[in-house]
Motif scaffolding. Structure first.
Motif, PDB file in Angstrom:
ATOM      1  N   ASN A 171     -83.240   0.979  24.413  1.00 25.42           N
ATOM      2  CA  ASN A 171     -84.349   1.320  23.516  1.00 25.42           C
ATOM      3  C   ASN A 171     -85.463   2.048  24.263  1.00 25.42           C
ATOM      4  OD1 ASN A 171     -83.021   0.136  21.419  1.00 25.42           O
ATOM      5  ND2 ASN A 171     -84.183  -1.782  21.449  1.00 25.42           N
ATOM      6  N   TYR A 172     -85.762   1.577  25.473  1.00 30.56           N
ATOM      7  CA  TYR A 172     -86.803   2.204  26.299  1.00 30.56           C
ATOM      8  C   TYR A 172     -86.438   3.642  26.614  1.00 30.56           C
ATOM      9  CZ  TYR A 172     -89.573   3.143  30.542  1.00 30.56           C
ATOM     10  OH  TYR A 172     -90.402   3.690  31.478  1.00 30.56           O
ATOM     11  N   MET A 173     -85.182   3.874  26.970  1.00 32.57           N
ATOM     12  CA  MET A 173     -84.747   5.215  27.340  1.00 32.57           C
ATOM     13  C   MET A 173     -84.706   6.141  26.126  1.00 32.57           C
ATOM     14  SD  MET A 173     -81.798   4.205  30.107  1.00 32.57           S
ATOM     15  CE  MET A 173     -81.470   5.880  30.625  1.00 32.57           C
ATOM     16  N   LEU A 174     -84.298   5.608  24.979  1.00 34.33           N
ATOM     17  CA  LEU A 174     -84.237   6.432  23.772  1.00 34.33           C
ATOM     18  C   LEU A 174     -85.625   6.891  23.329  1.00 34.33           C
ATOM     19  CD1 LEU A 174     -81.580   4.521  21.620  1.00 34.33           C
ATOM     20  CD2 LEU A 174     -81.315   6.749  22.717  1.00 34.33           C
ATOM     21  N   ALA A 175     -86.653   6.136  23.697  1.00 33.76           N
ATOM     22  CA  ALA A 175     -88.011   6.481  23.287  1.00 33.76           C
ATOM     23  C   ALA A 175     -88.602   7.620  24.105  1.00 33.76           C
ATOM     24  CB  ALA A 175     -88.918   5.248  23.393  1.00 33.76           C
ATOM     25  N   LYS A 176     -87.981   7.949  25.241  1.00 31.46           N
ATOM     26  CA  LYS A 176     -88.493   9.026  26.085  1.00 31.46           C
ATOM     27  C   LYS A 176     -88.167  10.382  25.455  1.00 31.46           C
ATOM     28  CE  LYS A 176     -90.036   6.415  29.464  1.00 31.46           C
ATOM     29  NZ  LYS A 176     -91.474   6.352  29.803  1.00 31.46           N
ATOM     30  N   ASP A 177     -89.116  11.300  25.516  1.00 32.72           N
ATOM     31  CA  ASP A 177     -88.937  12.608  24.878  1.00 32.72           C
ATOM     32  C   ASP A 177     -87.712  13.349  25.396  1.00 32.72           C
ATOM     33  OD1 ASP A 177     -91.147  12.293  23.292  1.00 32.72           O
ATOM     34  OD2 ASP A 177     -92.507  13.417  24.610  1.00 32.72           O
ATOM     35  N   SER A 178     -87.456  13.234  26.712  1.00 30.85           N
ATOM     36  CA  SER A 178     -86.344  13.983  27.305  1.00 30.85           C
ATOM     37  C   SER A 178     -85.009  13.568  26.714  1.00 30.85           C
ATOM     38  CB  SER A 178     -86.328  13.791  28.824  1.00 30.85           C
ATOM     39  OG  SER A 178     -86.175  12.422  29.149  1.00 30.85           O
ATOM     40  N   VAL A 179     -84.927  12.314  26.258  1.00 32.46           N
ATOM     41  CA  VAL A 179     -83.693  11.820  25.641  1.00 32.46           C
ATOM     42  C   VAL A 179     -83.749  12.005  24.123  1.00 32.46           C
ATOM     43  CG1 VAL A 179     -82.281   9.768  25.217  1.00 32.46           C
ATOM     44  CG2 VAL A 179     -83.227  10.187  27.494  1.00 32.46           C
ATOM     45  N   ASP A 180     -84.877  11.612  23.530  1.00 28.57           N
ATOM     46  CA  ASP A 180     -85.011  11.665  22.074  1.00 28.57           C
ATOM     47  C   ASP A 180     -84.763  13.073  21.530  1.00 28.57           C
ATOM     48  OD1 ASP A 180     -85.871  10.481  19.475  1.00 28.57           O
ATOM     49  OD2 ASP A 180     -87.497  11.930  19.705  1.00 28.57           O
ATOM     50  N   SER A 181     -85.240  14.094  22.264  1.00 21.77           N
ATOM     51  CA  SER A 181     -85.086  15.471  21.790  1.00 21.77           C
ATOM     52  C   SER A 181     -83.645  15.949  21.820  1.00 21.77           C
ATOM     53  CB  SER A 181     -85.952  16.409  22.641  1.00 21.77           C
ATOM     54  OG  SER A 181     -85.529  16.380  23.998  1.00 21.77           O
ATOM     55  N   ARG A 182     -82.800  15.197  22.518  1.00 21.49           N
ATOM     56  CA  ARG A 182     -81.394  15.607  22.642  1.00 21.49           C
ATOM     57  C   ARG A 182     -80.464  14.872  21.680  1.00 21.49           C
ATOM     58  NH1 ARG A 182     -79.746  17.671  27.498  1.00 21.49           N
ATOM     59  NH2 ARG A 182     -77.645  17.394  26.656  1.00 21.49           N
ATOM     60  N   LEU A 183     -80.975  13.875  20.988  1.00 23.03           N
ATOM     61  CA  LEU A 183     -80.089  13.028  20.172  1.00 23.03           C
ATOM     62  C   LEU A 183     -79.441  13.795  19.040  1.00 23.03           C
ATOM     63  CD1 LEU A 183     -82.097   9.671  20.030  1.00 23.03           C
ATOM     64  CD2 LEU A 183     -80.169  10.293  21.502  1.00 23.03           C
ATOM     65  N   ALA A 184     -80.153  14.767  18.474  1.00 19.65           N
ATOM     66  CA  ALA A 184     -79.603  15.520  17.345  1.00 19.65           C
ATOM     67  C   ALA A 184     -78.353  16.294  17.753  1.00 19.65           C
ATOM     68  CB  ALA A 184     -80.660  16.469  16.789  1.00 19.65           C
ATOM     69  N   ASN A 185     -78.380  16.893  18.950  1.00 17.77           N
ATOM     70  CA  ASN A 185     -77.230  17.684  19.410  1.00 17.77           C
ATOM     71  C   ASN A 185     -76.262  16.878  20.265  1.00 17.77           C
ATOM     72  OD1 ASN A 185     -78.223  20.014  18.195  1.00 17.77           O
ATOM     73  ND2 ASN A 185     -79.437  20.586  19.996  1.00 17.77           N
ATOM     74  N   GLY A 186     -76.656  15.671  20.605  1.00 20.45           N
ATOM     75  CA  GLY A 186     -75.787  14.829  21.429  1.00 20.45           C
ATOM     76  C   GLY A 186     -76.142  14.920  22.899  1.00 20.45           C
ATOM     77  N   ILE A 187     -75.995  13.810  23.600  1.00 21.62           N
ATOM     78  CA  ILE A 187     -76.253  13.756  25.035  1.00 21.62           C
ATOM     79  C   ILE A 187     -75.195  12.872  25.675  1.00 21.62           C
ATOM     80  CG2 ILE A 187     -77.898  11.838  24.725  1.00 21.62           C
ATOM     81  CD1 ILE A 187     -79.417  12.906  27.179  1.00 21.62           C
ATOM     82  N   SER A 188     -74.625  13.315  26.757  1.00 29.53           N
ATOM     83  CA  SER A 188     -73.581  12.543  27.431  1.00 29.53           C
ATOM     84  C   SER A 188     -74.205  11.379  28.198  1.00 29.53           C
ATOM     85  CB  SER A 188     -72.807  13.430  28.406  1.00 29.53           C
ATOM     86  OG  SER A 188     -73.628  13.790  29.500  1.00 29.53           O
ATOM     87  N   PHE A 189     -73.383  10.391  28.524  1.00 29.77           N
ATOM     88  CA  PHE A 189     -73.869   9.283  29.340  1.00 29.77           C
ATOM     89  C   PHE A 189     -74.316   9.802  30.706  1.00 29.77           C
ATOM     90  CE2 PHE A 189     -73.032   6.081  32.630  1.00 29.77           C
ATOM     91  CZ  PHE A 189     -73.924   5.096  32.220  1.00 29.77           C
ATOM     92  N   THR A 190     -73.662  10.869  31.175  1.00 31.42           N
ATOM     93  CA  THR A 190     -74.013  11.452  32.474  1.00 31.42           C
ATOM     94  C   THR A 190     -75.481  11.865  32.498  1.00 31.42           C
ATOM     95  OG1 THR A 190     -71.764  12.280  32.763  1.00 31.42           O
ATOM     96  CG2 THR A 190     -73.466  13.272  34.138  1.00 31.42           C
TER      97      THR A 190
END
Length: 424
Positions: A151-170
């Motif tokens: 939850n903490y990581m998902l709240a960060k902009d660098s991650v949140d902005s990528r959720l629509a297009n998908g982000i790898s675990f890497t």
């Protein structure tokens, strides 16, 4: 060091170089008390840094000049993962050999800006591959990863902005690796301040949280503003692409021209950002800009200062020599290297053989004129120049004697249309 460090932060704020910071008062107190170790990371995603990297490099230099100890971290480890910050898609993964080669090249470039030999506060160069490459999976997950909630990581902009297009675990794990970098540099080198671009705020604060949970000690973060241009175009791009710090990727002349073409609305801001000129000099240039903008004194000073900083004084002399030659049209005084550099982005025609050439035919061959009729008209009207000299004879023949450095001819049609002919 009190006055010095108060003036350091004041100077950075005057220049508009502080965008966000954690606990400014605490940082100022620490800066006043003792030399501070700070770092900024540079991932080897190419074989050269570009001018987008200049701002954090120059911040490190500002701190070093004020008596503090900068660390330039080259991401030999994180460069193999890929930072999702500021991107809408995944980075392509590079081989370990490629990343290792690029890491060495970035280390060499960084050494131009920071003093690694000084006795009082020498800078350091480190690669995070030295510790990330030794991490085993269980240690990473159990001792480091347990300190981060999803939850903490998902709240960060660098991650949140990528959720629509998908982000790898890497790439999702990149934040953890950068946070661990900060922890390692604090525990191993006493590094208590991390700086970075505004897109790094989430990663920097995540590092501070990790340090707190792992008992690393007192630490701070600071970000720099995103460099923007008044016309809305992306900073750091020229017509031919990115502006690199490697002169083999962006010539000294092209580098100089990028800065001298700065818009009036941006030039004072860029003088504050990218030069070490004092406030009085910048104020003088601002007044000159307001009263005589057509002189472009501020742009010329900006181009000189940044070119000297990146490539040295000789590069400034060469760039200004090329600029003057192209402005006047007289390219005969340029060395072969300067001639090629000046015209490298202009149309080039290779002519095989050793025979003499009719200028009229060369205008067609180089596409300087669309037809023989137009070529004749241009010559007769005095619109055609060969090596800086106007030629108006329709039967003019270009011989070996007209070749610059034995193998080049420069055709100019009108004021600004240059065409390079290379004889082989």
């Amino acid at each position: 060091m009190t006055n010095l460090d108060q003036s350091l932060l004041d100077n950075l704020e005057y220049r508009g170089l502080i965008y966000q910071s954690t606990n400014r008062d605490g940082l100022l107190e620490k800066l006043n008390k003792e030399p501070v170790v700070l770092y900024c990371g540079f991932d080897p995603t190419a074989d050269s840094l570009h001018i987008g990297h200049l701002l954090p490099i120059l911040i490190l230099r500002h701190f070093q000049q004020a008596g503090h100890k900068p660390i330039a971290l080259v991401g030999g480890g994180t460069g193999m993962i890929g930072d999702p910050s500021g991107r809408s898609t995944e980075r392509s993964l590079n081989t370990s050999d490629t990343v290792a080669l690029w890491t060495e090249r970035l280390k060499d470039q960084l050494s131009r800006f920071l003093d690694f030999e000084g006795t009082d506060n020498p800078a350091k160069l480190v690669s995070n591959y030295d510790w990330l490459g030794q991490l085993d999976l269980i240690t990473f997950l159990r001792d480091i990863g347990k300190n981060f909630t999803v939850n903490y990581m998902l709240a960060k902009d660098s991650v949140d902005s990528r959720l629509a297009n998908g982000i790898s675990f890497t790439e999702f794990s990149y934040m953890i690796l950068q946070s661990y970098d900060f922890y390692k540099l604090l525990t191993d080198h006493g590094c208590s301040l991390q700086i970075g671009g505004s897109d790094q705020w989430g990663n920097i604060t995540a590092g501070l949280d990790l340090i707190g949970k792992m008992g690393g000690g007192e630490a701070y973060g600071m970000t720099l503003p995103l460099v923007t241009k008044s016309d809305g175009k992306k900073f750091g791009k020229s017509e031919s692409g990115a502006v690199w710090l490697d002169r083999n990727k962006t010539s000294v002349y092209a580098f100089y021209q990028f800065w001298i073409n700065t818009d009036d609305n941006d030039v004072i801001k860029f003088l504050k950002y990218f030069t070490f000129l004092g406030r009085e000099r910048i104020a003088e240039l601002e007044q000159e800009l307001a009263e005589r903008p057509e002189q472009r004194a501020a742009q010329r000073e900006l181009a000189r200062e940044v070119t000297k900083l990146v490539h040295g004084e000789d590069a400034v002399v060469s760039a200004e020599k090329i600029t003057q030659a192209l402005f006047s049209g007289d390219v005969t005084q340029l060395s072969e290297a300067e001639l090629v550099e000046a015209l490298q982005d202009m149309p080039t025609t290779v002519v095989q053989g050793d025979e003499e050439k009719l200028l009229l035919d060369l205008l067609i061959e180089t596409k300087a004129a669309p037809s023989k009729r137009q070529a004749r008209e241009d010559i007769e009207k005095g619109a055609v120049y060969l090596n800086g000299q106007r030629e108006q004879a329709l039967d003019f023949v270009l011989t070996r004697e007209h070749r610059l450095h034995g193998k080049y001819a420069v055709i100019r049609r009108g004021k600004k249309n240059y065409f390079l002919v290379k004889f082989e």
